[in-house]
Motif scaffolding. Sequence first.
Motif, PDB file in Angstrom:
ATOM      1  N   SER A 253     -54.014 -77.326 -67.377  1.00 57.23           N
ATOM      2  CA  SER A 253     -55.042 -76.314 -67.164  1.00 57.23           C
ATOM      3  C   SER A 253     -56.439 -76.911 -67.264  1.00 57.23           C
ATOM      4  CB  SER A 253     -54.893 -75.164 -68.165  1.00 57.23           C
ATOM      5  OG  SER A 253     -55.214 -75.595 -69.475  1.00 57.23           O
ATOM      6  N   LYS A 254     -56.539 -78.043 -67.946  1.00 54.71           N
ATOM      7  CA  LYS A 254     -57.831 -78.719 -68.114  1.00 54.71           C
ATOM      8  C   LYS A 254     -57.928 -80.005 -67.308  1.00 54.71           C
ATOM      9  CE  LYS A 254     -58.715 -76.913 -72.769  1.00 54.71           C
ATOM     10  NZ  LYS A 254     -58.998 -77.253 -74.181  1.00 54.71           N
ATOM     11  N   ASN A 255     -56.891 -80.301 -66.537  1.00 53.34           N
ATOM     12  CA  ASN A 255     -56.871 -81.540 -65.754  1.00 53.34           C
ATOM     13  C   ASN A 255     -57.180 -82.758 -66.632  1.00 53.34           C
ATOM     14  OD1 ASN A 255     -56.213 -80.140 -63.456  1.00 53.34           O
ATOM     15  ND2 ASN A 255     -58.158 -80.481 -62.411  1.00 53.34           N
ATOM     16  N   THR A 256     -56.540 -82.816 -67.763  1.00 56.38           N
ATOM     17  CA  THR A 256     -56.840 -83.878 -68.717  1.00 56.38           C
ATOM     18  C   THR A 256     -55.566 -84.486 -69.293  1.00 56.38           C
ATOM     19  OG1 THR A 256     -58.929 -82.793 -69.304  1.00 56.38           O
ATOM     20  CG2 THR A 256     -58.111 -84.479 -70.809  1.00 56.38           C
ATOM     21  N   LEU A 257     -55.575 -85.797 -69.379  1.00 58.53           N
ATOM     22  CA  LEU A 257     -54.505 -86.603 -69.969  1.00 58.53           C
ATOM     23  C   LEU A 257     -54.992 -87.107 -71.319  1.00 58.53           C
ATOM     24  CD1 LEU A 257     -51.779 -88.255 -69.448  1.00 58.53           C
ATOM     25  CD2 LEU A 257     -53.301 -90.073 -68.617  1.00 58.53           C
ATOM     26  N   TYR A 258     -54.074 -87.219 -72.268  1.00 61.14           N
ATOM     27  CA  TYR A 258     -54.439 -87.675 -73.607  1.00 61.14           C
ATOM     28  C   TYR A 258     -53.532 -88.814 -74.066  1.00 61.14           C
ATOM     29  CZ  TYR A 258     -56.695 -83.084 -73.683  1.00 61.14           C
ATOM     30  OH  TYR A 258     -57.455 -81.988 -73.377  1.00 61.14           O
ATOM     31  N   LEU A 259     -54.061 -89.584 -75.017  1.00 59.29           N
ATOM     32  CA  LEU A 259     -53.249 -90.562 -75.722  1.00 59.29           C
ATOM     33  C   LEU A 259     -53.675 -90.528 -77.185  1.00 59.29           C
ATOM     34  CD1 LEU A 259     -51.031 -92.740 -75.382  1.00 59.29           C
ATOM     35  CD2 LEU A 259     -52.886 -94.434 -75.338  1.00 59.29           C
ATOM     36  N   GLN A 260     -52.791 -90.015 -78.027  1.00 66.16           N
ATOM     37  CA  GLN A 260     -53.031 -90.015 -79.464  1.00 66.16           C
ATOM     38  C   GLN A 260     -52.479 -91.317 -80.025  1.00 66.16           C
ATOM     39  OE1 GLN A 260     -54.618 -87.729 -81.559  1.00 66.16           O
ATOM     40  NE2 GLN A 260     -54.309 -89.304 -83.127  1.00 66.16           N
ATOM     41  N   MET A 261     -53.347 -92.075 -80.692  1.00 69.25           N
ATOM     42  CA  MET A 261     -52.957 -93.379 -81.206  1.00 69.25           C
ATOM     43  C   MET A 261     -53.082 -93.376 -82.726  1.00 69.25           C
ATOM     44  SD  MET A 261     -54.774 -95.844 -78.378  1.00 69.25           S
ATOM     45  CE  MET A 261     -56.411 -95.440 -78.934  1.00 69.25           C
ATOM     46  N   ASN A 262     -51.965 -93.609 -83.391  1.00 64.03           N
ATOM     47  CA  ASN A 262     -51.944 -93.641 -84.857  1.00 64.03           C
ATOM     48  C   ASN A 262     -51.517 -95.018 -85.349  1.00 64.03           C
ATOM     49  OD1 ASN A 262     -52.543 -90.875 -84.838  1.00 64.03           O
ATOM     50  ND2 ASN A 262     -50.372 -90.305 -84.882  1.00 64.03           N
ATOM     51  N   SER A 263     -51.758 -95.266 -86.630  1.00 64.59           N
ATOM     52  CA  SER A 263     -51.351 -96.538 -87.264  1.00 64.59           C
ATOM     53  C   SER A 263     -51.795 -97.737 -86.446  1.00 64.59           C
ATOM     54  CB  SER A 263     -49.831 -96.558 -87.459  1.00 64.59           C
ATOM     55  OG  SER A 263     -49.398 -95.464 -88.224  1.00 64.59           O
ATOM     56  N   LEU A 264     -53.038 -97.715 -86.065  1.00 64.82           N
ATOM     57  CA  LEU A 264     -53.564 -98.769 -85.190  1.00 64.82           C
ATOM     58  C   LEU A 264     -53.653-100.111 -85.902  1.00 64.82           C
ATOM     59  CD1 LEU A 264     -56.234 -96.583 -83.415  1.00 64.82           C
ATOM     60  CD2 LEU A 264     -54.390 -97.815 -82.266  1.00 64.82           C
ATOM     61  N   THR A 265     -53.392-101.165 -85.149  1.00 64.76           N
ATOM     62  CA  THR A 265     -53.519-102.537 -85.653  1.00 64.76           C
ATOM     63  C   THR A 265     -54.429-103.321 -84.725  1.00 64.76           C
ATOM     64  OG1 THR A 265     -51.710-103.545 -84.399  1.00 64.76           O
ATOM     65  CG2 THR A 265     -51.111-102.348 -86.409  1.00 64.76           C
ATOM     66  N   ALA A 266     -54.774-104.512 -85.164  1.00 62.69           N
ATOM     67  CA  ALA A 266     -55.656-105.352 -84.348  1.00 62.69           C
ATOM     68  C   ALA A 266     -55.049-105.626 -82.979  1.00 62.69           C
ATOM     69  CB  ALA A 266     -55.942-106.656 -85.080  1.00 62.69           C
TER      70      ALA A 266
ATOM     71  N   CYS B  89     -58.545 -88.511 -70.672  1.00 62.65           N
ATOM     72  CA  CYS B  89     -58.782 -88.926 -69.284  1.00 62.65           C
ATOM     73  C   CYS B  89     -58.930 -87.650 -68.465  1.00 62.65           C
ATOM     74  CB  CYS B  89     -57.637 -89.780 -68.780  1.00 62.65           C
ATOM     75  SG  CYS B  89     -57.713 -90.170 -67.009  1.00 62.65           S
ATOM     76  N   ALA B  90     -60.146 -87.346 -68.065  1.00 64.41           N
ATOM     77  CA  ALA B  90     -60.421 -86.171 -67.253  1.00 64.41           C
ATOM     78  C   ALA B  90     -60.339 -86.550 -65.787  1.00 64.41           C
ATOM     79  CB  ALA B  90     -61.800 -85.628 -67.584  1.00 64.41           C
ATOM     80  N   VAL B  91     -59.579 -85.786 -65.024  1.00 62.93           N
ATOM     81  CA  VAL B  91     -59.348 -86.137 -63.629  1.00 62.93           C
ATOM     82  C   VAL B  91     -59.855 -85.043 -62.704  1.00 62.93           C
ATOM     83  CG1 VAL B  91     -57.281 -87.366 -64.405  1.00 62.93           C
ATOM     84  CG2 VAL B  91     -57.062 -85.152 -63.253  1.00 62.93           C
ATOM     85  N   SER B  92     -60.109 -85.419 -61.476  1.00 62.22           N
ATOM     86  CA  SER B  92     -60.512 -84.473 -60.445  1.00 62.22           C
ATOM     87  C   SER B  92     -60.167 -85.066 -59.089  1.00 62.22           C
ATOM     88  CB  SER B  92     -62.013 -84.177 -60.530  1.00 62.22           C
ATOM     89  OG  SER B  92     -62.767 -85.357 -60.342  1.00 62.22           O
ATOM     90  N   GLY B  93     -60.122 -84.195 -58.086  1.00 65.85           N
ATOM     91  CA  GLY B  93     -59.915 -84.655 -56.724  1.00 65.85           C
ATOM     92  C   GLY B  93     -58.472 -84.679 -56.261  1.00 65.85           C
TER      93      GLY B  93
END
Lengths: 121, 108
Positions: free
Chosen positions: A75-88, A22-26
């Motif tokens: 420093s990059k104005n970015t949020l992350y979500l690492q998702m593992n072991s995904l299910t339906a 998620c890249a943010v600005s403003g």
Amino acid sequence: EVQLLESGGGLVQPGGSLRLSCAVSGFTFSRCDMSWVRQAPGKGLEWVSAISGSGGSTYYADSVKGRFTISRDNSKNTLYLQMNSLTAEDTAVYYCAKDLGSVTTYYFDYWGQGTLVTVSS
Amino acid sequence: SSELTQDPAVSVALGQTVRITCQGDSLRSYYASWYQQKPGQAPVLVIYGKNDRPSGIPDRFSGSSSGNTASLTITGAQAEDEADYYCNSRDSNGNHVVFGGGTKLTVL
């Protein structure tokens, strides 16, 4: 103008992994708590995870704890979500959302447009 | 309990007043916030805290709280208010967030 732009969604097989961004600005990103909120097709909103402005505190819904990891790069104005072991059951539109206050309020005053994650074989 | 309960659907005649409610134990400790979501769009914050409106939200939207119930009131509903409305708050332990199941508002 505040903007939040998610990316990284797509089709993934059960048991697979995906990383959302998620890249943010403003606004001053480092001063704001951020959350991920998801919405399964035709269903309601579900909070997934939150992170403090510094990144030092993280919180997870029970449904994703141990599988998902929230992080941020101020420093990059970015949020992350690492998702593992995904299910339906993880199939949903994933939104990033900005906390309104300079302290944690969990009032989300800005949202991204969402990115769709589909878990299917 | 960490759940918030909303009526699935509510209807209102054009120009009339409608109240959408949200019940949950956490509301005894924390104020709710309310979100409007139209089809295919991201949610929009309409009310937060005791009764605050973000810039750009019409003053026909108001909020209140009593005991374990939070309410969103639309005074003089307009056609463009037809949407899904969600409440949220912290859960009882304070570090997690819960959303209500949503209320579909129909403006007749």
